[in-house]
Write an enzyme that holds these catalytic residues in place. Structure first.
Site, PDB file in Angstrom:
ATOM      1  N   GLY A  24      -2.666  52.973  11.129  1.00 29.39           N
ATOM      2  CA  GLY A  24      -1.952  52.664   9.953  1.00 29.39           C
ATOM      3  C   GLY A  24      -2.224  51.357   9.403  1.00 29.39           C
ATOM      4  O   GLY A  24      -3.031  50.457  10.012  1.00 29.39           O
ATOM      5  N   CYS A  25      -1.625  50.845   8.276  1.00 30.09           N
ATOM      6  CA  CYS A  25      -2.100  49.839   7.511  1.00 30.09           C
ATOM      7  C   CYS A  25      -1.347  48.765   8.136  1.00 30.09           C
ATOM      8  O   CYS A  25      -1.745  47.619   8.324  1.00 30.09           O
ATOM      9  CB  CYS A  25      -1.652  50.198   6.259  1.00 30.09           C
ATOM     10  N   TYR A  26      -0.158  48.797   8.214  1.00 27.41           N
ATOM     11  CA  TYR A  26       0.872  47.737   8.976  1.00 27.41           C
ATOM     12  C   TYR A  26       0.240  47.463  10.469  1.00 27.41           C
ATOM     13  O   TYR A  26       0.153  46.436  10.835  1.00 27.41           O
ATOM     14  CB  TYR A  26       2.289  48.216   8.941  1.00 27.41           C
TER      15      TYR A  26
END
Length: 348
Positions: free
Chosen positions: A151-153
């Site tokens: 994921g991005c985070y």
């Protein structure tokens, strides 16, 4: 070298569109199918006019037999809950799969059900999926057929913590993460939260202590640290299109100098072109990685409190999604990991 044929499923979302943009510049890849279950038969350029005259393919429906005929590798930029059903069928058909959704990131199916509110995937395929945090687990990606893209985070946060966790320098139960994202992270769907008049000149926290990326970050740090990591993770939405800035606070297990910490980070990421460690006293901004696959990291040790602050920035749509997916494709295929990604950020 013959080109690898690529299909993008979920081509009408931001992650899918960015995967298309990047693959169009990849010297070893040909896009042979763009897929959308909701817009099959329409031209991709109808929904994304920036592709006019560049890619005018009609969108295919989701059809495993058709994908087997047209592609060698499939990028799944689908909503959560879809890839868990589709990936096994594609893998069983002999295709390589890079899943940009969250369906195979968590190794514990109960965690997935708790945080994503969907039925988890078949455990056999969860076990098969290689977690593709490229700079940390890149050796695992080489030669595999199935990658779960982070994921991005978690990408921004784990890259900011990985050297410290891997060398057991930090207390993995002391981690506090204060992260901010641009609105593209919410996807292309319509909602009141990302309505212009609601978001413009606004700044808000959301999913406080409930964000689905929490267990993914904990899983990665626990794996590296060799002991359970528990984090406090607060996310915020800011009125910009792209970018994540993750500010991380952590306690060291024993006294270290700032010079030692900088040396650790530079050594850990040596040779990994997409992670840039800033000079002492410099801190990154989202603008300096815009449109690129870079992660920029700044560090500051507070001698008064003994806590370390790590600031990590990425473009959430590139390094946090499509760019890292292509980096993983490069590793899977045995190509240089920067192939098709070696461009500078967009500035200003």
């Amino acid at each position: 070298m013959s080109q690898v044929r690529a299909a993008i499923v979920g081509a009408t979302g931001y992650g899918g569109a960015e995967t298309i943009r990047l693959l169009l510049a990849h010297p070893h890849v040909a896009i042979t199918s763009v897929v959308s279950s909701s817009n099959a038969g329409a031209s991709i350029a109808e929904g994304f006019p920036h592709l006019n005259g560049i890619l005018t393919d009609k969108l295919d429906a989701v059809d495993v037999d058709l994908l087997k005929e047209k592609a060698d590798v499939v990028f799944l930029a689908t909503p959560h809950g879809i890839s868990s059903e589709l990936s096994p069928k594609l893998l069983d058909a002999g295709l390589k799969v890079i899943d940009i959704s969250g369906d195979f990131r968590l190794k514990n199916g109960e965690d997935y059900e708790q945080w994503y509110k969907h039925k988890p995937a078949d455990p056999a395929y969860i076990d098969k999926a290689v977690y593709g945090l490229s700079e940390v687990f890149g050796d695992d990606v080489k030669g595999t057929d199935f990658v779960s893209n982070p994921g991005c985070y978690p990408t921004a946060t784990a890259l900011g913590l990985a050297p410290l966790a891997a060398h057991r320098w930090i207390d993995p139960k002391s981690i506090i993460v204060d992260a901010k994202s641009g609105v593209s992270g919410a996807g292309r769907g319509l909602s009141l939260t990302v309505h212009y008049s609601e978001m413009n000149e606004n700044f808000l926290a959301y999913k406080v202590n409930k964000h689905q990326h929490t267990p993914e970050i904990e899983q990665t740090i626990s794996r590296l640290a060799g002991e359970e990591a528990v984090i406090t993770f607060t996310t915020h939405l800011v009125p910009m299109t792209r970018g994540i800035l993750s500010t991380i606070y952590v306690n060291l297990k024993e006294a270290r100098s700032e010079d030692e910490i900088f040396a650790l980070f530079r050594s850990y990421y040596e040779g990994r072109r997409f992670v840039r460690i800033l000079e002492k006293g410099k801190f990154p901004a989202t603008k300096q990685v815009l449109g690129s696959n870079y992660c920029d990291i700044g560090l500051s040790l507070d001698s008064r409190t003994g806590r370390l602050t790590v600031i990590s920035v990425i473009d959430n749509v590139v390094k946090g999604a499509a760019g890292q997916a292509i980096q993983n494709l490069n590793l899977m295929m045995g190509w240089d990991e920067g192939t098709g990604l070696a461009f500078s950020p967009v500035y200003p």
